[in-house]
Design a protein around this motif. Sequence first.
Motif, PDB file in Angstrom:
ATOM      1  N   GLY A  18      55.868  -5.335  -1.051  1.00 14.62           N
ATOM      2  CA  GLY A  18      55.767  -6.638  -0.833  1.00 14.62           C
ATOM      3  C   GLY A  18      55.100  -7.227   0.360  1.00 14.62           C
ATOM      4  N   LYS A  19      55.152  -6.132   1.466  1.00 18.41           N
ATOM      5  CA  LYS A  19      54.730  -6.549   2.841  1.00 18.41           C
ATOM      6  C   LYS A  19      52.846  -6.454   2.557  1.00 18.41           C
ATOM      7  N   CYS A  20      52.334  -5.248   2.138  1.00 20.03           N
ATOM      8  CA  CYS A  20      51.158  -4.726   2.219  1.00 20.03           C
ATOM      9  C   CYS A  20      50.433  -4.463   1.145  1.00 20.03           C
ATOM     10  N   LYS A  21      51.306  -4.401  -0.093  1.00 17.62           N
ATOM     11  CA  LYS A  21      50.881  -4.172  -1.540  1.00 17.62           C
ATOM     12  C   LYS A  21      50.561  -2.409  -1.522  1.00 17.62           C
ATOM     13  N   GLY A  22      50.945  -1.693  -0.681  1.00 16.18           N
ATOM     14  CA  GLY A  22      50.766  -0.275  -0.743  1.00 16.18           C
ATOM     15  C   GLY A  22      51.766   0.276  -1.813  1.00 16.18           C
ATOM     16  N   LYS A  23      51.449   1.641  -2.063  1.00 17.39           N
ATOM     17  CA  LYS A  23      52.055   2.326  -2.928  1.00 17.39           C
ATOM     18  C   LYS A  23      53.628   2.983  -2.580  1.00 17.39           C
ATOM     19  N   LEU A  24      54.792   2.625  -3.350  1.00 23.45           N
ATOM     20  CA  LEU A  24      56.009   2.915  -2.999  1.00 23.45           C
ATOM     21  C   LEU A  24      56.373   4.499  -3.522  1.00 23.45           C
ATOM     22  N   VAL A  25      57.050   5.229  -2.712  1.00 21.94           N
ATOM     23  CA  VAL A  25      57.561   6.396  -3.015  1.00 21.94           C
ATOM     24  C   VAL A  25      59.020   6.460  -2.703  1.00 21.94           C
ATOM     25  N   PHE A  26      59.724   7.034  -3.870  1.00 23.69           N
ATOM     26  CA  PHE A  26      61.117   7.589  -3.513  1.00 23.69           C
ATOM     27  C   PHE A  26      61.309   8.516  -2.321  1.00 23.69           C
TER      28      PHE A  26
END
Length: 157
Positions: free
Chosen positions: A142-150
């Motif tokens: 939500g901050k930079c639209k980057g990819k999330l990883v577990f």
Amino acid sequence: MNDKDLQSLVEKISFESFEKPFRHKACFNARLRSTGGRYMLSSHHIEINKKYYEQLGLEELIGIIKHELCHYHLHLEGKGYEHRDQDFRMLMNKVEAPRFCSVLPDRPKTNKSKKVLVYVCKECGQTYQRKRMVDTKKYVCGKCKGKLVFNKELTLD
């Protein structure tokens, strides 16, 4: 005590405490876990948790029966039979029925440790803690639209 004994006890308590007959079925239900008994609206039957009788005795059983009979008689009369209704509370006070059951001594504690899933953004390093899994293909930071990883799963006590 078996179902036949319970049926006669419920009929006796109904006549003595409420001065009304109990014309339906009362039985023990081994599947009840967190409650002492229940009144079935559709069939008008009463089911009782046998563990309360076995572990806490006849006095507790009589209290549970009185409580369920309050639901029973008020429902059949078309009055307020729910816990929040004034008719129900007044009848409970009149017949000295308990509002709640006692706690069973062998009832397991419900304080389960909670799991928390931690996700981290690949771009900015922002961490997110969630109770439920996140679809990392669908959701982004939500901050930079980057990819999330577990990242990891934590257990909280």
